[in-house]
Design a protein around this motif. Structure first.
Motif, mmCIF file in Angstrom:
data_model
loop_
_atom_site.group_PDB
_atom_site.id
_atom_site.type_symbol
_atom_site.label_atom_id
_atom_site.label_comp_id
_atom_site.label_asym_id
_atom_site.label_seq_id
_atom_site.Cartn_x
_atom_site.Cartn_y
_atom_site.Cartn_z
ATOM 1 N N UNK A 247 -20.114 20.275 -8.271
ATOM 2 C CA UNK A 247 -19.590 20.957 -9.449
ATOM 3 C C UNK A 247 -20.320 20.504 -10.707
ATOM 4 N N UNK A 248 -20.602 19.203 -10.803
ATOM 5 C CA UNK A 248 -21.325 18.678 -11.956
ATOM 6 C C UNK A 248 -22.775 19.125 -11.968
ATOM 7 N N UNK A 249 -23.317 19.388 -10.793
ATOM 8 C CA UNK A 249 -24.698 19.841 -10.717
ATOM 9 C C UNK A 249 -24.840 21.275 -11.233
ATOM 10 N N UNK A 250 -23.812 22.103 -10.992
ATOM 11 C CA UNK A 250 -23.892 23.510 -11.409
ATOM 12 C C UNK A 250 -23.354 23.741 -12.817
ATOM 13 N N UNK A 251 -22.344 22.934 -13.237
ATOM 14 C CA UNK A 251 -21.689 23.161 -14.522
ATOM 15 C C UNK A 251 -21.773 21.923 -15.410
ATOM 16 N N UNK A 252 -21.699 22.182 -16.709
ATOM 17 C CA UNK A 252 -21.407 21.121 -17.671
ATOM 18 C C UNK A 252 -19.894 21.077 -17.831
ATOM 19 N N UNK A 253 -19.262 20.041 -17.287
ATOM 20 C CA UNK A 253 -17.801 19.958 -17.312
ATOM 21 C C UNK A 253 -17.310 19.487 -18.679
ATOM 22 N N UNK A 254 -16.350 20.206 -19.209
ATOM 23 C CA UNK A 254 -15.707 19.839 -20.480
ATOM 24 C C UNK A 254 -14.212 19.694 -20.215
ATOM 25 N N UNK A 255 -13.738 18.465 -20.120
ATOM 26 C CA UNK A 255 -12.337 18.204 -19.792
ATOM 27 C C UNK A 255 -11.556 17.943 -21.072
ATOM 28 N N UNK A 256 -10.515 18.739 -21.302
ATOM 29 C CA UNK A 256 -9.686 18.609 -22.502
ATOM 30 C C UNK A 256 -8.221 18.759 -22.111
ATOM 31 N N UNK A 257 -7.353 18.363 -23.004
ATOM 32 C CA UNK A 257 -5.915 18.513 -22.777
ATOM 33 C C UNK A 257 -5.301 19.283 -23.934
ATOM 34 N N UNK A 258 -4.105 19.820 -23.726
ATOM 35 C CA UNK A 258 -3.420 20.587 -24.766
ATOM 36 C C UNK A 258 -1.909 20.470 -24.572
ATOM 37 N N UNK A 259 -1.197 20.757 -25.636
ATOM 38 C CA UNK A 259 0.268 20.889 -25.594
ATOM 39 C C UNK A 259 0.614 21.986 -26.589
ATOM 40 N N UNK A 260 1.130 21.608 -27.765
ATOM 41 C CA UNK A 260 1.321 22.627 -28.796
ATOM 42 C C UNK A 260 0.053 22.842 -29.605
ATOM 43 N N UNK A 261 -0.987 22.035 -29.356
ATOM 44 C CA UNK A 261 -2.288 22.219 -29.977
ATOM 45 C C UNK A 261 -3.359 21.710 -29.013
ATOM 46 N N UNK A 262 -4.598 22.051 -29.310
ATOM 47 C CA UNK A 262 -5.713 21.716 -28.429
ATOM 48 C C UNK A 262 -6.364 20.417 -28.879
ATOM 49 N N UNK A 263 -6.603 19.502 -27.919
ATOM 50 C CA UNK A 263 -7.339 18.275 -28.202
ATOM 51 C C UNK A 263 -8.798 18.459 -27.793
ATOM 52 N N UNK A 264 -9.689 17.684 -28.420
ATOM 53 C CA UNK A 264 -11.114 17.819 -28.101
ATOM 54 C C UNK A 264 -11.557 16.847 -27.014
ATOM 55 N N UNK A 265 -10.590 16.214 -26.352
ATOM 56 C CA UNK A 265 -10.910 15.292 -25.262
ATOM 57 C C UNK A 265 -9.758 15.301 -24.265
ATOM 58 N N UNK A 266 -9.938 14.572 -23.175
ATOM 59 C CA UNK A 266 -8.908 14.505 -22.149
ATOM 60 C C UNK A 266 -8.041 13.275 -22.396
ATOM 61 N N UNK A 267 -6.795 13.528 -22.756
ATOM 62 C CA UNK A 267 -5.843 12.439 -22.984
ATOM 63 C C UNK A 267 -4.524 12.839 -22.329
ATOM 64 N N UNK A 268 -4.207 12.227 -21.201
ATOM 65 C CA UNK A 268 -3.045 12.626 -20.421
ATOM 66 C C UNK A 268 -1.940 11.575 -20.515
ATOM 67 N N UNK A 269 -0.852 11.950 -21.175
ATOM 68 C CA UNK A 269 0.333 11.096 -21.233
ATOM 69 C C UNK A 269 1.554 11.826 -20.696
ATOM 70 N N UNK A 270 1.498 13.173 -20.718
ATOM 71 C CA UNK A 270 2.587 14.045 -20.254
ATOM 72 C C UNK A 270 3.895 13.715 -20.987
ATOM 73 N N UNK A 271 3.773 13.558 -22.321
ATOM 74 C CA UNK A 271 4.939 13.258 -23.149
ATOM 75 C C UNK A 271 5.138 14.242 -24.295
ATOM 76 N N UNK A 272 4.194 15.150 -24.503
ATOM 77 C CA UNK A 272 4.313 16.088 -25.619
ATOM 78 C C UNK A 272 5.489 17.033 -25.412
ATOM 79 N N UNK A 273 6.150 17.386 -26.521
ATOM 80 C CA UNK A 273 7.438 18.067 -26.425
ATOM 81 C C UNK A 273 7.349 19.590 -26.472
#
Length: 672
Positions: free
Chosen positions: A100-126
């Motif tokens: 997958x990394x060979x074919x794509x440039x992976x961009x991992x991000x997280x979101x809740x009520x707004x979009x983050x520019x990185x992957x940050x997983x806490x699973x606490x946003x309301x």
């Protein structure tokens, strides 16, 4: 090297030879001339080479892989569904997949009520806003090939429906369903509508939508302090899966009244959190009555009445000057385009020390009005002008949005200079043909415990109509008028520290408290340091935080307060000024309202964007489909660069050396 460059270099050699031959061999043939001629030839040739600047063309190729955005739902509903560990593992496996990394440039991000520019997983946003996040990703990669892997349960709590514009998304979306996709027994309160305010000894309406896929009878109840204040039997079937309940509750006590609505759950239901909702109503003891006095018929009068009465705690009575007998029942008097028939009215208002708002226009008798009050004087020209409003951002009697009336229709008022005869606070300036003036369009006064206002133009009905055409709602203009009415109808003395907060908040939204602080001359002070101290009822929780300056107010947002009753005090450092009040936080966790994934919406999103739906345990199928998808191919892009084949610094140094050598040789031989 290009052929044109070779020709220029050959030409430069010929030119250098010609100039050298002319200077040293045309008439003179001494032996020393060969040395000087060589130096001169090289000097001229270097100058010409520097001017030509010969270069080589280099063509290179770079491979551009398609971007694969993996957007992960970071809301608390993922943890509530007990899928947080599975989700983290799924993302780790995608991230580590070499193919997958060979074919794509992976961009991992997280979101809740707004979009983050990185992957940050806490699973606490309301809160969860899928539509907003997808729209932002779509805008970021506009014009590029960037499919989206959406890892979510599909349950959105705020924002627009993310499926309504599915066909408008430019990228393909591959939803990964998190949570149980099987339908389980579930009855719930979908939504509950109630006004924030009610009046003492009146009844206030409540509207509730309940739904159930359990085909049996149930009961809906409303509790207050543990006692049932309303109940209704409900029956659901395969044909009837939802019902709207409308009822009223009595407002028997003033203050904040808290209630809990409960839909009786089935014994086999796994999720009973969504079977209840807390709500509250602030019961107000008294209504505000406004009196509009006018001697003419004008659409402004009806517009003012509608706007004022949009707030349920306010009512309006319209009378002619001769019909007014007293002002005792009214907290605000609006005088619309006064003329000489208002003489007794103006006298009575000053005697009774009543607050009033005067609206002037084409029919206003300014000769009478200039003499009937000592607050404002209008130059008498007998002409009118169109005035656009311009909000004064330094207005400090109450908070107003600076852009509220941009591009609104102009008001018609008397032409001429306006003189303010006493201390005033200008809310709006007049703008004529986009030229801002210092003359007021809307101004307020506070003298000897009384508050007065002047709106120097007619045509308010156009403002209200324009607001509706732009927003399909009168709300923006009505809230503006509500603030004016609230200010003018109050007899409370102006304070240097004003604090604005709601009586109650829901736990799924942040608690926002605003304040404004003024100097002794009532000028907004941006240098102050304000602190808020918050404590709960039993003092087991105490927190002090500073208020931050934001535009023309100080503001603090508290997003981690548990449900309960709180008291707060806002104080100013270095000043003995403080304001105390209280509020309540009502329990409501919107992320716990669904126990299963929203499979239908995610499937619709995949279909509309030409993607495909997967479950979280179908990682291999997702990777295999992405790798074999012919739409996503690495693209080669050529890049042409010009590389200079000379080093101008070295050539410049050599040129200086040659010229210096020639000069010394000529000096030594006595040729200079």
């Amino acid at each position: 090297m290009q052929s044109e460059t070779v020709v220029l270099i050959v030409g430069a050699i010929c030119v250098a030879l010609s100039i050298t031959w002319f200077q040293y061999f045309f008439k003179q043939k001494e032996k020393i001339n060969w040395i000087l001629a060589s130096l001169r030839f090289l000097s001229i040739l270097i100058v010409l080479i520097l001017l030509i600047n010969p270069s080589l063309t280099k063509r290179s190729f770079e491979s551009i892989k398609p971007i694969l955005t993996v957007a992960v739902d970071n809301s608390a509903s993922i943890a509530y569904l007990e899928e947080d560990k599975n989700t983290s593992q799924f993302i780790s496996e995608l991230k580590a997949n070499e193919d997958l990394n060979k074919k794509f440039d992976l961009n991992l991000i997280s979101f809740s009520n707004h979009l983050l520019d990185s992957l940050h997983l806490s699973f606490k946003d309301k809160q969860t806003n899928i539509e907003k996040s997808l729209n932002e990703i779509d805008q970021i990669y506009k014009g590029t090939l960037a499919p989206i892997v959406l890892v979510s349960d599909g349950n959105q709590t705020v924002g627009k429906d993310y499926t309504y514009k599915g066909t408008l998304y430019k990228q393909q979306i591959f939803p990964i369903v998190i949570g149980d996709t099987a339908q389980t027994k579930d009855s719930k309160i979908e939504w509950l509508n109630v006004n924030r305010y009610a009046f003492l000894k009146n009844k206030f309406p409540v509207e509730v939508l309940v739904s159930s896929n359990v085909q049996k009878d149930s009961e809906f109840k409303v509790y207050q302090k543990g006692k049932v204040v309303y109940r209704q039997k409900l029956s659901f079937s395969s044909e009837v899966t939802s019902k709207i309940i409308n009822f009223t509750l009595p407002a028997s006590r003033s203050g904040i009244q808290k209630y809990r609505a409960v839909l009786e759950p089935d014994p086999d239901e796994r999720n009973t959190v969504n079977n209840q909702k807390n709500f509250a109503v602030e019961v107000i003891e008294q209504k505000t009555q406004a009196l509009i006095i006018s001697n003419i018929i004008h659409p402004d009068i009806g517009a003012f009445k509608k706007s004022i009465e949009s707030q349920e705690n306010r009512s309006v009575v319209i009378k002619k000057p001769g019909e007014v007998t007293n002002f005792e029942d009214f907290q605000l008097i609006l005088l619309y385009q006064p003329d000489a028939s208002f003489k007794s009215i103006m006298t009575s208002l000053q005697t009774a020390k009543k607050n009033y708002l005067i609206v002037s226009g084409e029919s206003t008798d300014w000769r009478f009005l200039n003499g009937a009050q000592k607050l404002i004087s209008q130059e008498l020209t007998g002409q009118t002008e169109y005035y656009q409003p311009k909000i004064n951002t330094l207005y400090n009697s109450f908070l107003v949005s600076p852009n509220i009336f941009n591009e609104y229709p102009p008001l018609v008022g008397a032409f001429g200079e306006v003189r303010l005869l006493t201390t005033s606070d200008i809310l709006m300036y007049r703008t004529i043909n986009s030229i801002e003036t210092e003359d007021p369009l809307l101004v307020t006064f506070e003298t000897e415990g009384q508050r007065h206002g002047f709106l120097l133009g007619e045509g308010f009905w156009k403002w209200r109509s324009y607001a509706y055409t732009q927003n399909k709602s009168f709300e923006s203009v009505d809230l503006f008028i509500a603030k004016i009415v609230q200010y003018l109808s109050s007899t409370k003395k102006r304070s240097r520290l004003n604090v604005f907060s709601e009586s109650f908040y829901y736990s799924n939204a942040g608690v926002v408290i605003k304040a404004e602080y003024f100097t002794k001359n009532y000028e907004f002070d941006k240098r102050a340091r304000l602190t808020i101290t918050i404590s709960n009822k039993d003092k087991s929780f105490v927190k002090s935080v500073p208020l931050l300056l934001k535009d023309s107010t100080y503001e603090v947002e508290l997003s981690d307060l548990p449900p309960g009753d709180y008291k707060y005090t806002v104080s100013v450092k270095g000043e003995e000024i403080a304001v105390s009040d209280s509020f309540s936080v009502l329990e409501f966790d919107v992320e716990k309202q669904s126990l299963s994934a929203n499979l239908a919406s995610l499937r619709q999103l995949a279909t509309d964007t030409e993607g495909k739906l997967y479950t979280i345990d179908q990682k291999d199928s997702l990777v295999r489909d992405l790798l074999s998808d012919k739409r996503y191919q690495t693209v080669q892009r050529s890049k042409v660069t010009q590389i200079s084949i000379i080093d101008w610094k070295i050539l410049l140094a050599l040129l200086l050396l040659l010229l210096a050598t020639e000069w010394f040789v000529r000096k030594y031989k006595g040729l200079i």
